[in-house]
Design a protein around this motif. Structure first.
Motif, short mmCIF file in Angstrom:
data_model
loop_
_atom_site.label_atom_id
_atom_site.label_comp_id
_atom_site.label_asym_id
_atom_site.label_seq_id
_atom_site.Cartn_x
_atom_site.Cartn_y
_atom_site.Cartn_z
N LYS A 7 0.85 -1.13 0.05
CA LYS A 7 -0.10 -0.15 -0.07
C LYS A 7 1.02 1.33 0.03
CE LYS A 7 -4.16 -0.14 2.04
NZ LYS A 7 -5.28 0.44 2.89
N PHE A 8 0.50 2.08 -0.72
CA PHE A 8 1.21 3.65 -0.78
C PHE A 8 0.73 4.22 0.27
CE2 PHE A 8 2.34 7.63 -1.51
CZ PHE A 8 3.62 7.74 -2.30
N GLY A 9 1.67 4.64 1.53
CA GLY A 9 1.10 5.22 2.42
C GLY A 9 1.01 6.91 2.31
N THR A 10 2.08 7.32 2.89
CA THR A 10 2.08 8.79 3.10
C THR A 10 3.48 9.16 2.74
OG1 THR A 10 3.22 8.74 5.29
CG2 THR A 10 0.54 8.65 4.96
N ILE A 11 3.60 10.69 2.83
CA ILE A 11 4.86 11.51 2.52
C ILE A 11 5.43 11.69 3.97
CG2 ILE A 11 6.02 13.40 1.85
CD1 ILE A 11 5.15 11.78 -0.49
N ILE A 44 -8.61 17.91 3.18
CA ILE A 44 -7.39 17.48 3.80
C ILE A 44 -7.65 15.99 3.49
CG2 ILE A 44 -6.18 17.02 5.82
CD1 ILE A 44 -6.89 19.89 6.59
N PRO A 45 -6.52 15.32 3.02
CA PRO A 45 -6.80 13.77 2.74
C PRO A 45 -6.77 12.99 4.32
CG PRO A 45 -4.84 14.35 2.11
CD PRO A 45 -5.39 15.67 2.36
N SER A 46 -7.71 12.08 4.39
CA SER A 46 -7.51 11.24 5.54
C SER A 46 -6.15 10.44 5.80
CB SER A 46 -8.60 10.40 6.01
OG SER A 46 -9.08 9.63 4.59
N GLY A 47 -6.08 10.16 7.15
CA GLY A 47 -4.94 9.36 7.47
C GLY A 47 -3.39 9.91 7.85
N ASN A 48 -3.59 11.31 8.11
CA ASN A 48 -2.47 11.98 8.45
C ASN A 48 -1.82 11.39 9.64
OD1 ASN A 48 -1.95 14.02 6.46
ND2 ASN A 48 -4.05 14.34 6.90
N ILE A 62 -1.62 -4.70 23.06
CA ILE A 62 -1.66 -5.47 22.00
C ILE A 62 -2.56 -4.96 20.64
CG2 ILE A 62 -2.70 -7.63 20.93
CD1 ILE A 62 -1.96 -9.09 23.67
N ALA A 63 -3.50 -4.36 21.17
CA ALA A 63 -4.18 -3.40 20.20
C ALA A 63 -3.35 -2.51 19.28
CB ALA A 63 -5.19 -2.48 20.89
N GLY A 64 -2.23 -1.80 20.07
CA GLY A 64 -1.43 -1.15 19.34
C GLY A 64 -0.78 -1.70 18.32
N TYR A 65 -0.34 -3.06 18.49
CA TYR A 65 0.24 -3.87 17.37
C TYR A 65 -0.64 -4.57 16.40
CZ TYR A 65 4.52 -2.76 19.85
OH TYR A 65 5.47 -2.08 20.44
N THR A 66 -1.98 -4.46 16.59
CA THR A 66 -3.06 -5.17 15.71
C THR A 66 -3.96 -4.22 15.11
OG1 THR A 66 -4.42 -5.58 17.68
CG2 THR A 66 -2.74 -7.34 16.90
N ILE A 67 -5.09 -3.72 15.70
CA ILE A 67 -5.93 -3.11 15.10
C ILE A 67 -5.41 -1.66 14.94
CG2 ILE A 67 -7.22 -2.35 17.12
CD1 ILE A 67 -8.85 -2.65 13.82
N GLY A 68 -4.68 -1.26 15.92
CA GLY A 68 -4.00 0.07 15.94
C GLY A 68 -3.26 0.21 14.58
N GLY A 69 -2.45 -0.83 14.46
CA GLY A 69 -1.57 -0.86 13.24
C GLY A 69 -1.97 -0.66 12.12
N ALA A 70 -3.24 -1.34 12.02
CA ALA A 70 -4.23 -1.29 10.63
C ALA A 70 -4.73 -0.27 10.58
CB ALA A 70 -5.26 -2.43 10.91
N GLU A 71 -5.11 0.46 11.55
CA GLU A 71 -5.63 2.12 11.44
C GLU A 71 -4.61 2.88 10.82
OE1 GLU A 71 -7.63 3.80 14.63
OE2 GLU A 71 -8.47 1.73 15.15
N LEU A 85 -4.95 3.02 7.28
CA LEU A 85 -6.53 2.96 6.95
C LEU A 85 -6.82 1.39 6.34
CD1 LEU A 85 -7.25 6.45 5.17
CD2 LEU A 85 -7.03 5.78 7.67
N SER A 86 -6.19 0.22 6.86
CA SER A 86 -6.65 -1.00 6.63
C SER A 86 -7.49 -1.56 7.54
CB SER A 86 -5.21 -1.77 6.41
OG SER A 86 -4.49 -1.35 5.30
N ASN A 87 -7.90 -0.96 8.47
CA ASN A 87 -8.76 -1.82 9.67
C ASN A 87 -10.12 -2.01 9.17
OD1 ASN A 87 -8.63 1.29 9.32
ND2 ASN A 87 -10.53 1.35 10.88
N HIS A 88 -10.54 -2.15 7.83
CA HIS A 88 -11.73 -2.59 7.43
C HIS A 88 -11.23 -4.22 7.00
CE1 HIS A 88 -9.79 -0.71 4.00
NE2 HIS A 88 -10.40 -1.36 3.27
N ARG A 89 -9.95 -4.28 6.94
CA ARG A 89 -9.51 -5.44 6.07
C ARG A 89 -8.70 -6.27 7.21
NH1 ARG A 89 -11.60 -8.32 2.93
NH2 ARG A 89 -9.94 -8.73 1.36
N LEU A 90 -7.94 -5.53 8.05
CA LEU A 90 -6.89 -6.21 8.98
C LEU A 90 -6.94 -5.95 10.37
CD1 LEU A 90 -3.90 -5.54 6.55
CD2 LEU A 90 -4.71 -7.97 7.02
N GLY A 91 -6.20 -6.38 11.29
CA GLY A 91 -6.00 -5.88 12.71
C GLY A 91 -6.96 -6.57 13.71
N SER A 92 -8.09 -7.02 13.01
CA SER A 92 -8.83 -7.95 14.28
C SER A 92 -9.55 -9.19 13.50
CB SER A 92 -10.00 -7.14 14.73
OG SER A 92 -10.93 -6.70 13.51
#
Ligand SMILES: [Zn+2]
Length: 535
Positions: free
Chosen positions: A280-284, A362-366, A474-483, A486-493
């Protein structure tokens, strides 16, 4: 992987990390997707004769871990290079390179295949004076070879490497560095300080990691044993392009590209959070300040060893606003390195101004990276601006003594405010900043739980009220990481319809925090495929 291939894990403690905090005893995977989570009794009828059934024997199953801030190319480069740390004489250096070469897959253009060694302790070497270009030629007359000292301030190249980099008798010393020479004026192979950059541009980035087949495989195995199924990686554009194929299907990566390469990024039409879940292309990635240890993090109280030094910002608000407006109007979000509270203040002021102006969408995910000191007011603003916070709990292992030594006591309670961030409903995820720190997320969990201060008697928790419990960590390394991608709809839980990235651990519920120090994944599945198993 066959689409109809099924895995049924049962008799376990399936911690879903879904919003309800559900725990089940079984999970069914179909192809690369989680098809159901529930009781074994209810899932059993969905299994068929070809389903692979795995008895968890009471162990715990979690979503795969995501490290939201690494420099994976750099980490891989170290892992796939010769490690010279143990060398005590020139002959050891030779032996290490000879052994290393055997693990390399030499491809059709041998000149693109480099022998690189890191970690030479020159003071440990009894005959360091014998090292030069000619000695290195005797190890490798045909392939370029470069070795770097442990502190990375000195490199030494063989003749082919010098030739590739165009370093000759006529080369002049760059500002802040020098080219080592024999008595006749020809380069002796050594590059000192800033002269190292003469060769650095020619060294393969992560692109040639797959050439080091065996080392590449063992580096991946190491990541899997830490339960990592995905990472975020800060890279330049060139290494992003080249590394993608090597890592596809092996590790999920969200790429964040340095601002100096934004020209390439924009010219090639990239937008934040596009691509797929493997690449995934993330940010600058931008920097506002420096680092605490070098007293360049920009903080609101002077460093205690120099009352005139507050650190300093690399960019001020006006310039930052221009940069952000340019990126945002190109649909690019940012990941902003900000360690000090004064640095974060610059970002928040700039971001709020752009938002209030309403001229640019402003794009999301800053994202904000590191955030080692935050005021209560800043935490509230971060929450209301819906900014994502990327913190590195494992840095507490070396930062606590530095903060105590260099920072005003006023700042101490503002350091690494994990619990306050969560209480204020900030979006929070964890990373390592590897290879700056250990990439092993279990170490991060240990420090998020304990805030262990090795400089105190009994290794006491430092501002223990900011500690997390194991599920929060653990949330910081799972659902938090996915967020953070912006992958939390596919990953993280572990929820029906999500991608099957999961790990198996010992049941940690009644274990002391020390468990995390040596924890390992027992099984790691990525995209429905078991990539690692010690079960
Ligand atoms: Zn970093």
């Amino acid at each position: 992987l066959a689409k109809d291939m099924k895995h049924l894990f049962y008799n376990g403690n399936v911690i879903t990390m879904d919003p309800t905090g559900r725990v089940a005893d079984a999970i069914l995977i179909e192809g690369n997707t989680i098809s159901d989570v529930g009781s074994y009794h209810s899932l059993k009828p969905e299994a068929d004769s070809k389903t692979i059934k795995i008895d968890l024997k009471g162990k715990t199953l979690l979503p795969g871990f995501i490290d939201n801030h690494t420099h994976l190319g750099e980490w891989m480069k170290r892992k796939t290079s010769a490690n010279l740390e143990s060398a005590l004489c020139c002959d050891d250096v030779r032996k290490i390179f000879v052994k290393y070469r055997k693990k390399l897959k030499i491809h059709s253009e041998p000149q693109n295949c480099w022998l690189i060694g890191y970690g030479l302790h020159k003071h440990k070497l009894s005959d360091y004076n014998l090292i030069n270009r000619k000695f290195l030629d005797s190890i490798s007359p045909d392939l370029p070879l470069v070795l770097a000292t442990f502190d990375l301030h000195t490199k030494c190249c063989n003749s082919i490497a010098l030739k590739i980099a165009g370093i000759t008798n006529q080369s002049s010393d760059p500002h802040g560095g020098s080219v080592g020479r024999f008595a006749d004026g020809s380069p002796n192979g050594f590059l000192y300080e800033k002269a190292c950059s003469l060769i650095n541009d020619y060294l393969p980035q992560a692109q040639d990691i797959s050439e080091a087949n065996e080392l590449f495989t063992s580096a991946l195995e190491e990541l899997y044993s830490y339960g990592l199924t995905g990472v975020h990686s800060m890279e330049n554009y060139r290494s992003y392009l080249k590394s993608q194929d090597d890592l596809r299907d092996k590790l999920r990566i969200c790429w964040h590209i340095y601002h100096e390469d934004k020209g390439d990024v924009i010219a090639n039409g990239h937008r934040s959070y596009t691509g797929d879940e493997f690449s995934k292309f993330g940010t600058i990635k931008l920097f506002i300040d420096g680092a605490l240890g070098s007293e360049s993090a920009y903080i609101s109280r002077p460093y205690t060893n120099n009352k005139d030094n507050y650190g300093y910002p690399i960019i001020y608000k006006e310039e930052l606003t221009k940069i952000l407006e340019d990126l945002f109007s190109n649909r690019l979000a940012v990941s902003v390195h900000s360690i000090g509270d004064s640095s974060t203040e610059i970002f928040l002021n700039s971001f709020e101004e752009i938002r209030n102006n309403k001229k640019i969408e402003i794009p999301s995910g800053n994202r904000l990276e590191h955030l080692q000191f935050l005021s209560k007011d800043q935490i509230a603003r971060i929450a209301s601006l819906n900014l994502y916070c990327s913190l590195q709990p494992v840095h507490l292992s070396f930062d606590i003594p530095v903060i105590k030594e260099l920072c005003s006591p006023d700042l101490h309670p503002m350091a690494y405010p994990f619990s306050t961030l969560l209480k204020n409903k900030c979006r929070l995820g964890f990373g390592s900043d590897a290879p700056i720190a250990d990439i092993n997320p279990f170490q991060g969990i240990y420090y998020a739980l304990t805030r262990a201060d090795s400089s105190s008697p009994e290794n006491k928790g430092w501002f223990a009220e900011e500690s997390l419990n194991s599920i929060q960590a653990i949330a910081g390394y799972t659902i938090g990481g996915a967020e953070g991608a912006l992958s939390n709809h596919r990953l993280g839980s572990l929820e029906r319809g999500k991608l099957a990235d999961l790990i198996v651990l010992e049941d940690f519920e009644n274990k002391p925090a020390e468990y995390w120090k040596d924890a390992k994944s027992l099984l790691t599945m990525i995209d429905g495929k078991i990539v690692y198993s010690q079960l």
